[in-house]
Design a protein around this motif. Structure first.
Motif, PDB file in Angstrom:
ATOM      1  N   PRO A   5      -8.075  -5.868  -5.736  1.00 47.66           N
ATOM      2  CA  PRO A   5      -7.062  -5.082  -5.658  1.00 47.66           C
ATOM      3  C   PRO A   5      -6.526  -4.460  -7.000  1.00 47.66           C
ATOM      4  CG  PRO A   5      -6.394  -7.253  -5.039  1.00 47.66           C
ATOM      5  CD  PRO A   5      -7.877  -7.315  -5.050  1.00 47.66           C
ATOM      6  N   ASP A   7      -3.175  -3.942  -7.669  1.00 45.50           N
ATOM      7  CA  ASP A   7      -1.753  -4.410  -8.050  1.00 45.50           C
ATOM      8  C   ASP A   7      -1.476  -5.907  -8.752  1.00 45.50           C
ATOM      9  OD1 ASP A   7      -0.578  -6.121  -5.208  1.00 45.50           O
ATOM     10  OD2 ASP A   7      -2.170  -5.081  -5.290  1.00 45.50           O
ATOM     11  N   CYS A  10      -1.175  -9.393  -6.494  1.00 48.66           N
ATOM     12  CA  CYS A  10      -2.256  -9.551  -5.617  1.00 48.66           C
ATOM     13  C   CYS A  10      -3.602 -10.227  -6.590  1.00 48.66           C
ATOM     14  CB  CYS A  10      -2.719  -8.492  -4.834  1.00 48.66           C
ATOM     15  SG  CYS A  10      -1.924  -8.076  -3.446  1.00 48.66           S
TER      16      CYS A  10
END
Length: 84
Positions: A5, A7, A10
């Motif tokens: 991911p 971000d 995360c």
């Protein structure tokens, strides 16, 4: 492209999760290595078996064996065998 991911929160969660699993795996490896070492140590301590089958001494053989050596002062097998 990465399959991770994008971000930051995360990524931190994934890193924490993998660190926990790595710690569990390291602990399992250490336990297995200790168990193997104990098994090897036990095998080294045991005397090798002679070609013939081993059987326990009977009472008379045990008495005769104690005549030749001094009995242990803690467990006193000579007393149990009626030598005193």
């Amino acid at each position: 492209m990465s399959d991770l991911p994008a971000d930051l929160p995360c990524l931190h969660v994934l890193r924490t999760w993998h660190a926990m699993w790595l710690a569990r795996i390291d602990k399992a490896i250490a336990t297995a290595e200790q168990r193997e070492a104990e098994t090897r140590r036990g095998a080294e301590v045991r005397p090798p078996l002679a070609g013939a089958r081993v059987r326990p001494l009977d009472t008379e053989q045990a008495r005769q064996a104690l005549v030749d050596v001094e009995a242990c002062s803690m467990c006193r097998p000579d007393t149990d065998l009626g030598l005193l």
